[in-house]
Design a protein around this motif. Structure first.
Motif, short mmCIF file in Angstrom:
data_model
loop_
_atom_site.label_atom_id
_atom_site.label_comp_id
_atom_site.label_asym_id
_atom_site.label_seq_id
_atom_site.Cartn_x
_atom_site.Cartn_y
_atom_site.Cartn_z
N TYR A 54 -22.17 -31.53 19.05
CA TYR A 54 -21.61 -30.57 19.67
C TYR A 54 -20.55 -29.63 19.28
O TYR A 54 -19.97 -28.58 19.18
CB TYR A 54 -22.00 -30.00 21.53
CG TYR A 54 -22.65 -28.27 22.26
CD1 TYR A 54 -23.64 -28.47 22.07
CD2 TYR A 54 -21.50 -27.71 22.59
CE1 TYR A 54 -23.40 -26.82 22.93
CE2 TYR A 54 -21.04 -26.60 23.24
CZ TYR A 54 -22.25 -26.03 22.62
OH TYR A 54 -22.47 -25.12 23.06
N HIS A 55 -19.86 -30.45 20.13
CA HIS A 55 -17.94 -30.18 19.98
C HIS A 55 -17.45 -31.56 19.06
O HIS A 55 -17.61 -32.64 19.32
CB HIS A 55 -17.36 -29.88 21.41
CG HIS A 55 -15.54 -30.59 21.47
ND1 HIS A 55 -15.28 -29.20 21.09
CD2 HIS A 55 -15.15 -30.78 21.77
CE1 HIS A 55 -13.94 -29.34 20.83
NE2 HIS A 55 -13.74 -30.66 22.15
N VAL A 103 -23.61 -34.72 22.71
CA VAL A 103 -23.36 -34.30 23.74
C VAL A 103 -23.11 -34.68 24.18
O VAL A 103 -23.07 -35.63 24.78
CB VAL A 103 -24.66 -32.96 24.27
CG1 VAL A 103 -25.11 -32.06 22.33
CG2 VAL A 103 -25.36 -33.56 25.01
N ASN A 144 -20.82 -29.98 28.14
CA ASN A 144 -21.13 -28.55 27.04
C ASN A 144 -22.63 -28.25 27.36
O ASN A 144 -23.47 -28.39 27.97
CB ASN A 144 -22.24 -30.04 25.04
CG ASN A 144 -20.48 -30.26 24.23
OD1 ASN A 144 -21.42 -31.20 23.53
ND2 ASN A 144 -20.03 -29.67 24.93
#
Lengths: 302, 466
Positions: free
Chosen positions: A201-202, A250, A254
């Protein structure tokens, strides 16, 4: 003398006083992962407090006077560096503790000497989202860097209490031996997934994934810290289908719903990893934390 | 080659220790060498992987329907993502030299700045009734029904040396004086803080926003609402206390935060303390404490005092209490609920004037003491990271004139990112007395205003505290 006065003042105000802890080296770490490392190296000689609670995102912590109260009494301040805890300067300014101001002996940036990943090689600006101009700061997610990080912490502790250097070194060696054994096990368990593609996700798992040779092929957010655009999600879904990517990694903060939506479209699994030690239930110790993430990766990629 | 390095390292360690090695020492050295060998291997592997790959593109700003630049694949290799591929391969000499291998500072070389630069721009629009505009009785007197840059601030801040930290802020904005609109540029802050004083003290010297109460030290772009509460604007002036002098703080070495502050200033505030001389200085004091009530909520309490002389050379004493509470659910990146309030009490000598001899001109008839007060409170709910909804109530007496006013201000804030914010507010104010403008034009007893605010940040911005 000052400590005696403090003790009297605390007693007068009815505040809890731990006299046994008074003789130990007071260390404050900005994140919980470094707290565990300081405890591993310092052993019984240190009393370690942490500013960002494990479940908090250290990247955007709100500075509070309670943080300043902790740093006010610290002999050593351990920071992660690489901008993830840049807020610590506001804490230091409000703490009135000359032992931990920039340049003082009682302050250490653990990122020094780390081979930093994702250092931008071109000009960056905020149209790219919340980029870290000094590189990816989440190196504490790589257990293989423990020799470097504990080495830096050892030197800092030895600066503050040189008489205990031998003890710190012995503690560190014992800890590293355990990390070595555990890391070999984790690498063995994940070796069959070498080269496997995942979506994150990030971009916070770069160190973890690179240690275990898992490929990060794309991100759910197209720019760090900014919700993904529909166009990006369409591209991502197409790519995940084409490349048969099985997992979306994640962390707790998130946007799970977006990740779940992408997963539903692609048949992938959303896997919650611990973004730091203690961030999730069952990840309180250094080894439990990495155990948890390794097992989560195995479940995701099987 | 690697084996040779390891042997050399071991030899250096043995030479430096200079004592006959016991079996235990040898074992310890062996472990140390082994640890160093692993570190070296790890770094070497990463470097090789980095060099083997071309530098990936950085993520580009998204264009609708355009293909998004993919982050670098972690590879065919155990290697990390974005790195420099054009950098020359490190030599053995590079390894031997103590340095931070890949830090930004090193990459920037001698051209790097040794301090931070940040710019904030605060743009405001005000819409109100025609009579309020004529009377110049709105929140931004003389700027009713205008869209204007309220405060553009250029901030420079950083470490001066190991002992002190410095901040300089230049501020520009539209102003109205005697009906004339202009653009002012001024040094709003220029101060240094001595960080290494003994006994938990710090000294801040220069021009600064005084730490008096909760909001006075906050810049326009960081205010929780578009405007300062009426009570602060009435008692401290539209600009607040922005003084030249010194503040000494002491933080108690206790498990709970307790900060005491004493300040001495020249006194250049026309609304409250305007003598402008250290012979009659403005003295300030503040006590602040903070409690974490549980894992999710915290409260800050403060009391403040300021004593000095007015431009008319009369004594003025202000005292204030303030309180702020925040509820941040576990794992949230922002507060769900913020409650805050502040009250000010003034004890001030003022001239008493009147037409005692019937010549139509007011004469000075002596002095009297005015005891006036006011307060405000607000609640803000932020259910989502980017949206916040709030409500402020504000009541105040006038510091010298008779009468009072109250106001309510509901507002909504939208933050697309941490560096951009929009705010829309409606403000309703009612006064006990009619306010008239130049030449007795207009009337502003009841004021309804729509306030729009856009704020953006460029570059560095000091961290906001609780």
């Amino acid at each position: 003398m000052l400590r005696a006065l403090t003790l009297l003042l605390a007693l007068a105000l009815g505040l809890p006083v731990n006299t046994a802890a008074a003789d130990r080296i007071r260390v404050v770490a900005t994140i919980n992962d470094h707290r565990l490392l300081v405890e591993a190296v310092g052993g019984d000689l240190v009393e370690v407090d942490v500013l960002a609670r494990p479940a908090q995102n250290p990247d955007d912590l709100e500075v509070r006077p309670s943080h300043m109260a902790k740093v006010r009494r610290a002999d050593l301040l351990v920071i992660n560096g690489l901008d993830v805890d840049a807020w610590v300067e506001a804490v230091v300014v409000g703490a009135n503790n000359p032992r931990v101001v920039p340049g003082a002996a009682g302050r250490v940036d653990v990122s020094r000497g780390i081979p930093v990943l994702e250092v931008p090689t071109t000009k960056v600006d905020r149209s790219m989202g919340d980029v870290h101009p000094a590189g990816n700061p989440h190196y504490y997610l790589d257990p293989g860097l423990t020799p470097l990080t504990t080495g830096t912490i050892l030197e800092a502790l030895a600066r503050v209490a040189p008489q205990h250097r031998a003890t710190f070194e012995a503690n560190r060696q014992a800890f590293l031996a355990r990390v070595d054994a555990a890391l070999a096990g984790w690498q063995r368990e994940l070796s069959r997934f070498r080269g496997a593609p995942v979506v994150v996700y990030h971009k916070e798992w770069a160190y973890l994934l690179s240690r275990f040779e898992i490929r990060q092929v794309d991100t759910v957010e197209d720019r760090p810290g900014i919700p993904p655009s529909p166009g990006h999600l369409v591209q991502l879904i197409r790519r995940m289908r084409d490349e048969r990517i099985k997992a979306i990694l994640v962390s707790a903060w998130n946007d799970r719903r977006t990740a779940e939506r992408v997963a539903a479209e692609t048949g992938a699994r959303v896997v919650l990893l611990a973004h730091g030690a203690g961030a999730l239930k069952g990840t309180d110790t250094y080894f439990d934390f990495f155990d948890y993430n390794v097992k989560a990766l195995i479940r995701a990629l099987e | 080659m690697r084996r040779l390095i390891v042997v050399c390292l071991a030899a250096v360690v043995v030479t430096l220790t200079g004592s006959p090695a016991s079996a235990q020492d040898v074992e310890s050295l062996r472990r140390e060498v082994e640890a160093l060998r692993k570190q070296l291997q790890s770094v070497t592997e990463r470097l090789q992987a980095m060099e083997a790959r071309p530098a990936p593109p950085l993520p580009l700003p998204a264009a609708p329907a355009a293909p998004v630049a993919a982050p670098a694949p972690l590879a065919q290799a155990p290697a990390p993502t974005t790195t420099e591929s054009s950098a020359p391969a490190p030599t053995l000499g590079d390894y031997a030299r103590p340095h931070q291998p890949f830090s930004l500072a090193e990459r920037r070389g001698p051209g790097q700045l040794l301090f931070d630069i940040g710019l904030s721009a605060d743009l405001v629009a005000n819409l109100t009734q025609r009579n309020v505009e004529q009377a110049q009785g709105g929140t931004f007197a003389g700027q009713e029904n205008r869209f204007f840059p309220r405060a553009i601030e250029l901030g420079l801040f950083g470490q001066i040396d190991p002992y002190a930290r410095g901040v300089v802020r230049f501020e520009a904005g539209e102003t109205v004086e005697d009906g004339e609109r202009g653009f002012h540029v001024e040094v709003s802050e220029a101060h240094l803080t001595l960080l290494t004083l003994p006994f938990g003290t710090q000294l801040k010297l220069g021009r600064m926003l005084n730490r008096f109460g909760m909001l006075n030290q906050i810049h326009e772009d960081d205010l929780p609402q578009t405007d300062r509460p009426n009570v602060l604007a009435r008692f401290l002036g539209a600009e607040g206390l922005n003084e030249n002098g010194a503040e000494l703080t002491w933080v108690a070495p206790l498990p709970v935060y307790l900060e005491a502050l004493l300040g001495v200033f020249t006194g250049d505030n026309e609304a409250a303390f305007g003598r402008g001389s250290l012979r009659a200085p403005l003295l300030t004091a503040r006590l602040r404490t903070f409690f974490e009530l549980d894992e999710v909520s915290a409260i800050q309490l403060g009391i403040s005092a300021a004593h000095g002389e007015t431009p008319e050379e009369h004594r003025n004493t202000l005292t204030g209490v303030d309180l702020k509470y925040k509820l941040v659910p576990e794992g949230w990146r922002h507060p769900l609920l913020t409650l805050a309030g502040e009250a000010l009490f003034a004890n001030r000598k003022v001239d008493v004037t009147g037409d005692s001899d019937g010549d139509g001109i007011d004469d000075l008839r002596g002095t009297t003491t005015r005891k006036r007060w006011g307060w405000y409170a607000y609640a803000e709910l932020q259910p989502w990271q980017r949206w916040a909804f709030g409500f402020r109530y504000d009541w105040t007496q006038y510091p010298t004139a008779p009468g009072s006013e109250w106001a309510v201000e509901p507002y909504v804030t939208f933050k697309p990112s941490d560096f951009l914010r929009f705010r829309l507010a409606y403000k309703h104010t009612e006064r006990t007395h009619r306010v008239t403008g130049p030449d007795d034009r207009g009337s502003a007893r009841v004021v309804d205003e729509i306030l729009l605010q856009a704020t953006f940040l460029l570059g560095a911005h000091p961290t906001d505290a609780f």
